[in-house]
Enzyme design. Sequence first.
Site, mmCIF file in Angstrom:
data_model
loop_
_atom_site.group_PDB
_atom_site.id
_atom_site.type_symbol
_atom_site.label_atom_id
_atom_site.label_comp_id
_atom_site.label_asym_id
_atom_site.label_seq_id
_atom_site.Cartn_x
_atom_site.Cartn_y
_atom_site.Cartn_z
ATOM 1 N N SER A 168 0.892 -1.168 0.000
ATOM 2 C CA SER A 168 0.000 0.000 0.000
ATOM 3 C C SER A 168 0.926 1.212 0.000
ATOM 4 C CB SER A 168 -0.822 -0.060 1.286
ATOM 5 O OG SER A 168 -1.260 1.220 1.688
ATOM 6 N N TYR A 176 -2.368 -1.179 10.618
ATOM 7 C CA TYR A 176 -2.362 -1.318 9.147
ATOM 8 C C TYR A 176 -1.010 -0.896 8.580
ATOM 9 C CZ TYR A 176 -3.961 -1.130 4.280
ATOM 10 O OH TYR A 176 -4.112 -1.352 2.919
#
Length: 246
Positions: A143, A156
Amino acid sequence: MGRLENKMALIIGGTSGIGEAVARAFADEGAKVAVAGRKETDGKRIVDEIEENDGKAIFIRIDTTKAEDLKKGFSKMIEEFGTIDILYNGAGIHDSYQNAVETDEEMYDKLMEVNVKGPFLAAREVLPVMLEKGKGTIINIGSQSTFVAGAGGSSYVTSKHAIEGFTKQLTYDFGSKGIKANLIAPGFITTPMVEGVNEERLKDIPAQRAGKPEEVASIAVFLASEESDYVQGASIKMDGGWTVGR
Ligand SMILES: NC(=O)c1ccc[n+]([C@@H]2O[C@H](COP(=O)([O-])OP(=O)(O)OC[C@H]3O[C@@H](n4cnc5c(N)ncnc54)[C@H](O)[C@@H]3O)[C@@H](O)[C@H]2O)c1
Ligand SMILES: CC(=O)[C@H](C)O
């Protein structure tokens, strides 16, 4: 002739979002795809649509937090397809931007289990077959949170940094044995995971829009194909330029 003709691909997290687009793109390029995930109805719908389009696909029920599911699911793929050439590790969950104080232990463990341990368990399952053939491709999903803070919360962002480390180590250990491992690091992509991301955030992106799952899938096709055989242990950013200003 497609770019993935006669390749057998296991698409984990293939029942929605980016994984679904990858499954469809791989099938369009001639791969046989095992669409793996927890959602049987969605998985079977995607498989039917691929087959209606003259592709070849099966659904495999896998919860990546269960090593046993991965073992059984992979055996089913081998039974049906005979081998594996490509592992796409796309399952993931977000933490709704919770900081370290807001994150409870259960949330932290779950994020690590799905975003980091699942890809490890999947790779561990398929690698013996790939190593025996002396060839195989593993694609992990990072990401923009692989590089910078702020597009997720504490767990995350930690998990997406960790998966880059795992990708590098796979290359270090197995690159010389024919295994090509890479990471795609997407920015904001329109999928169920980012529903509700407000328009203001999107204005921060030089490209001035969110990305599309199909745009991630086209990079996955490149990484799965022989065109990318000299790309190893790489983290490929595709975030509309978002990280350049961070
Ligand atoms: N959408 C974005 O903006 C974005 C940006 C960067 C990275 N990503 C990453 O892309 C990947 C795919 O996310 P997406 O955006 O397509 O969202 P998504 O929610 O559509 O996809 C995530 C998939 O993972 C599956 N999954 C979750 N836990 C699982 C488990 N235990 N076992 C099996 N499958 C499980 C879900 O069912 C779903 O199909 C994730 O790793 C995510 O972190 C997404
Ligand atoms: C979901 C995600 O990874 C963010 C938006 O980068």
